[in-house]
Structure formats: structure tokens, C-alpha cells
Design a protein around this motif. Structure first.
Motif, mmCIF file in Angstrom:
data_model
loop_
_atom_site.group_PDB
_atom_site.id
_atom_site.type_symbol
_atom_site.label_atom_id
_atom_site.label_comp_id
_atom_site.label_asym_id
_atom_site.label_seq_id
_atom_site.Cartn_x
_atom_site.Cartn_y
_atom_site.Cartn_z
ATOM 1 N N GLY A 20 44.650 68.007 -65.385
ATOM 2 C CA GLY A 20 45.263 68.742 -66.485
ATOM 3 C C GLY A 20 44.490 70.001 -66.838
ATOM 4 O O GLY A 20 45.083 71.058 -67.086
ATOM 5 N N VAL A 21 43.164 69.925 -66.845
ATOM 6 C CA VAL A 21 42.350 71.112 -67.129
ATOM 7 C C VAL A 21 42.520 72.140 -66.015
ATOM 8 O O VAL A 21 42.634 73.342 -66.275
ATOM 9 N N TYR A 22 42.564 71.685 -64.764
ATOM 10 C CA TYR A 22 42.770 72.598 -63.641
ATOM 11 C C TYR A 22 44.109 73.335 -63.783
ATOM 12 O O TYR A 22 44.182 74.546 -63.601
ATOM 13 N N LEU A 23 45.154 72.605 -64.115
ATOM 14 C CA LEU A 23 46.469 73.235 -64.266
ATOM 15 C C LEU A 23 46.538 74.113 -65.517
ATOM 16 O O LEU A 23 47.230 75.128 -65.528
ATOM 17 N N LEU A 24 45.839 73.732 -66.550
ATOM 18 C CA LEU A 24 45.854 74.507 -67.790
ATOM 19 C C LEU A 24 45.177 75.858 -67.618
ATOM 20 O O LEU A 24 45.505 76.812 -68.324
ATOM 21 N N LEU A 25 44.257 75.973 -66.684
ATOM 22 C CA LEU A 25 43.550 77.223 -66.451
ATOM 23 C C LEU A 25 44.292 78.175 -65.522
ATOM 24 O O LEU A 25 43.814 79.275 -65.263
ATOM 25 N N GLU A 26 45.453 77.793 -65.038
ATOM 26 C CA GLU A 26 46.244 78.660 -64.174
ATOM 27 C C GLU A 26 46.931 79.750 -64.987
ATOM 28 O O GLU A 26 47.035 79.676 -66.206
ATOM 29 N N ARG A 27 47.422 80.779 -64.303
ATOM 30 C CA ARG A 27 48.138 81.873 -64.964
ATOM 31 C C ARG A 27 49.642 81.603 -65.063
ATOM 32 O O ARG A 27 50.342 82.290 -65.776
ATOM 33 N N ASN A 28 50.124 80.613 -64.366
ATOM 34 C CA ASN A 28 51.539 80.281 -64.368
ATOM 35 C C ASN A 28 51.863 79.413 -65.580
ATOM 36 O O ASN A 28 51.207 78.396 -65.816
ATOM 37 N N LEU A 29 52.881 79.788 -66.353
ATOM 38 C CA LEU A 29 53.183 79.075 -67.594
ATOM 39 C C LEU A 29 53.690 77.658 -67.349
ATOM 40 O O LEU A 29 53.415 76.748 -68.130
ATOM 41 N N THR A 30 54.424 77.439 -66.266
ATOM 42 C CA THR A 30 54.905 76.086 -65.962
ATOM 43 C C THR A 30 53.733 75.170 -65.618
ATOM 44 O O THR A 30 53.695 74.020 -66.058
ATOM 45 N N ARG A 31 52.774 75.679 -64.887
ATOM 46 C CA ARG A 31 51.593 74.873 -64.568
ATOM 47 C C ARG A 31 50.769 74.601 -65.820
ATOM 48 O O ARG A 31 50.182 73.529 -65.961
ATOM 49 N N MET A 32 50.719 75.570 -66.725
ATOM 50 C CA MET A 32 50.020 75.336 -67.996
ATOM 51 C C MET A 32 50.683 74.205 -68.765
ATOM 52 O O MET A 32 50.010 73.347 -69.346
ATOM 53 N N LEU A 33 52.006 74.190 -68.783
ATOM 54 C CA LEU A 33 52.739 73.129 -69.474
ATOM 55 C C LEU A 33 52.469 71.771 -68.831
ATOM 56 O O LEU A 33 52.236 70.779 -69.532
ATOM 57 N N LEU A 34 52.475 71.720 -67.508
ATOM 58 C CA LEU A 34 52.196 70.453 -66.824
ATOM 59 C C LEU A 34 50.764 69.990 -67.091
ATOM 60 O O LEU A 34 50.513 68.792 -67.261
ATOM 61 N N GLY A 35 49.821 70.920 -67.141
ATOM 62 C CA GLY A 35 48.442 70.560 -67.472
ATOM 63 C C GLY A 35 48.334 70.008 -68.875
ATOM 64 O O GLY A 35 47.600 69.041 -69.129
ATOM 65 N N LEU A 36 49.055 70.607 -69.811
ATOM 66 C CA LEU A 36 49.062 70.117 -71.182
ATOM 67 C C LEU A 36 49.623 68.702 -71.260
ATOM 68 O O LEU A 36 49.074 67.840 -71.963
ATOM 69 N N LEU A 37 50.669 68.429 -70.510
ATOM 70 C CA LEU A 37 51.259 67.085 -70.506
ATOM 71 C C LEU A 37 50.321 66.063 -69.855
ATOM 72 O O LEU A 37 50.224 64.923 -70.326
ATOM 73 N N LEU A 38 49.626 66.471 -68.780
ATOM 74 C CA LEU A 38 48.687 65.541 -68.144
ATOM 75 C C LEU A 38 47.519 65.208 -69.064
ATOM 76 O O LEU A 38 47.098 64.050 -69.156
ATOM 77 N N ILE A 39 46.991 66.207 -69.761
ATOM 78 C CA ILE A 39 45.895 65.947 -70.694
ATOM 79 C C ILE A 39 46.362 65.043 -71.829
ATOM 80 O O ILE A 39 45.649 64.141 -72.266
ATOM 81 N N SER A 40 47.582 65.263 -72.300
ATOM 82 C CA SER A 40 48.120 64.421 -73.371
ATOM 83 C C SER A 40 48.254 62.972 -72.920
ATOM 84 O O SER A 40 47.909 62.041 -73.662
ATOM 85 N N ASN A 41 48.741 62.765 -71.707
ATOM 86 C CA ASN A 41 48.869 61.401 -71.200
ATOM 87 C C ASN A 41 47.499 60.756 -70.995
ATOM 88 O O ASN A 41 47.336 59.556 -71.238
ATOM 89 N N ALA A 42 46.516 61.546 -70.584
ATOM 90 C CA ALA A 42 45.168 61.005 -70.428
ATOM 91 C C ALA A 42 44.596 60.579 -71.780
ATOM 92 O O ALA A 42 43.962 59.522 -71.891
ATOM 93 N N ILE A 43 44.834 61.369 -72.805
ATOM 94 C CA ILE A 43 44.348 61.013 -74.141
ATOM 95 C C ILE A 43 45.065 59.762 -74.650
ATOM 96 O O ILE A 43 44.441 58.891 -75.274
ATOM 97 N N ASN A 44 46.362 59.642 -74.377
ATOM 98 C CA ASN A 44 47.096 58.436 -74.787
ATOM 99 C C ASN A 44 46.531 57.197 -74.096
ATOM 100 O O ASN A 44 46.388 56.138 -74.726
ATOM 101 N N LEU A 45 46.209 57.307 -72.812
ATOM 102 C CA LEU A 45 45.605 56.176 -72.115
ATOM 103 C C LEU A 45 44.220 55.859 -72.662
ATOM 104 O O LEU A 45 43.834 54.689 -72.748
ATOM 105 N N LEU A 46 43.472 56.886 -73.050
ATOM 106 C CA LEU A 46 42.151 56.662 -73.629
ATOM 107 C C LEU A 46 42.258 55.921 -74.964
ATOM 108 O O LEU A 46 41.498 54.987 -75.231
ATOM 109 N N ILE A 47 43.210 56.311 -75.801
ATOM 110 C CA ILE A 47 43.420 55.618 -77.080
ATOM 111 C C ILE A 47 43.840 54.177 -76.836
ATOM 112 O O ILE A 47 43.364 53.252 -77.510
ATOM 113 N N LEU A 48 44.723 53.958 -75.875
ATOM 114 C CA LEU A 48 45.174 52.600 -75.560
ATOM 115 C C LEU A 48 44.025 51.755 -75.029
ATOM 116 O O LEU A 48 43.885 50.578 -75.391
#
Length: 155
Positions: free
Chosen positions: A18-46
């Protein structure tokens, strides 16, 4: 409490991707990185919420479980999912708007930021001289830029 290694490795992989994708210049990849980080945080809370158990309703049991499940982790994850979907919709709207205006999805350098950074590189010596405070202007009254509209000096 036993900590399993597989969920922690999965959380680490999702976060790093997610961090790798968030650092890209492409907005779609930024969105996918944001979603991956969010899912990782949800798994961490669980994972931090503890083991599964009986439902947190008085008088209910689930099989042979002896402990009660913590409902706080589940409630936090549900809230995080709703917030993530709201942010994802906002970023998707920004991406669509940017694509409609510029017909590209790449985020370019801001020309004003580039100009300011070039000017600041040339004027470092002059700027250091200007940062020295003037003792004659050092008063308790606000400066011209600090004053509120309608300020008429001391009353």
C-alpha cells in the motif's frame, strides 16, 4: 495470549504494498494503495482484538467457547470500513475530475512549487539576512500583517 505469525506477515505485506502504491504518481494506484493500507489496519485491529469467543450478548453461547469476544474491535473495524469507503469515493471523484480536466491521470509537479523552490535556492543568503529580527520593531502590538481588519491601534 498467542500471537500468530501469518496474520502479522500478511499485515506487513499489505502495508508495504500500500505504501509503495501510495507513493506513485498515478491517481488510481494511489487509491489502491490507500485501500490496501486500510485493509491492513483493519486486520491489525482484528488481530489485536483478541481471540474469538461467545457473542457479546448476555445469555448467548457459541459452541464450547468459554470467553466472550471483544465487541470494540469489531465496531472499530466497521467504522473504519465506512470511513475508508468515504475517502475512496472522494479520491475517485478527484481522479475523475482531474482526468476530465487534464485528460491524464498522472499527477505532475506544481509549477508554482517548482518556481518557489528554485527561487529559494538562489536567495538563501539574502533570506538568512532577512530572518534577523529588528529590535526597533519588536513591540507587543501586532504587526501590519497580524492585525485584524478594523484594528485601530491601541485604545
Amino acid at each position: 495470549m498467542t500471537t500468530y505469525l501469518v496474520p502479522l506477515v500478511l499485515i506487513g505485506v499489505l502495508t508495504s504494498a500500500g505504501v509503495y502504491l501510495l507513493l506513485e504518481r498515478n491517481l488510481t494506484r494511489m487509491l489502491l494503495g490507500l485501500l490496501l493500507i486500510s485493509n491492513a489496519i483493519n486486520l491489525l485491529i482484528l488481530n489485536a482484538g483478541g481471540p474469538s469467543g461467545n457473542p457479546p450478548v448476555r445469555g448467548r453461547t457459541s459452541g464450547t467457547e468459554t470467553t466472550t469476544a471483544d465487541p470494540l474491535a469489531q465496531a472499530m473495524i466497521l467504522t473504519a470500513i465506512v470511513i475508508t469507503m468515504g475517502v475512496a469515493a472522494f479520491v475517485l471523484a478527484l481522479t475523475y475530475r482531474s482526468y476530465r480536466i487534464n485528460t491524464i491521470e498522472e499527477v505532475g509537479n506544481d509549477p508554482e512549487d517548482t518556481r518557489v523552490s528554485q527561487l529559494s535556492g538562489k536567495e538563501d543568503d539574502e533570506q538568512e539576512d532577512r530572518l534577523v529580527p529588528d529590535a526597533a520593531r519588536d513591540t507587543d502590538l501586532p504587526d501590519e500583517l497580524d492585525a485584524l481588519p478594523g484594528y485601530e491601534g491601541s485604545r
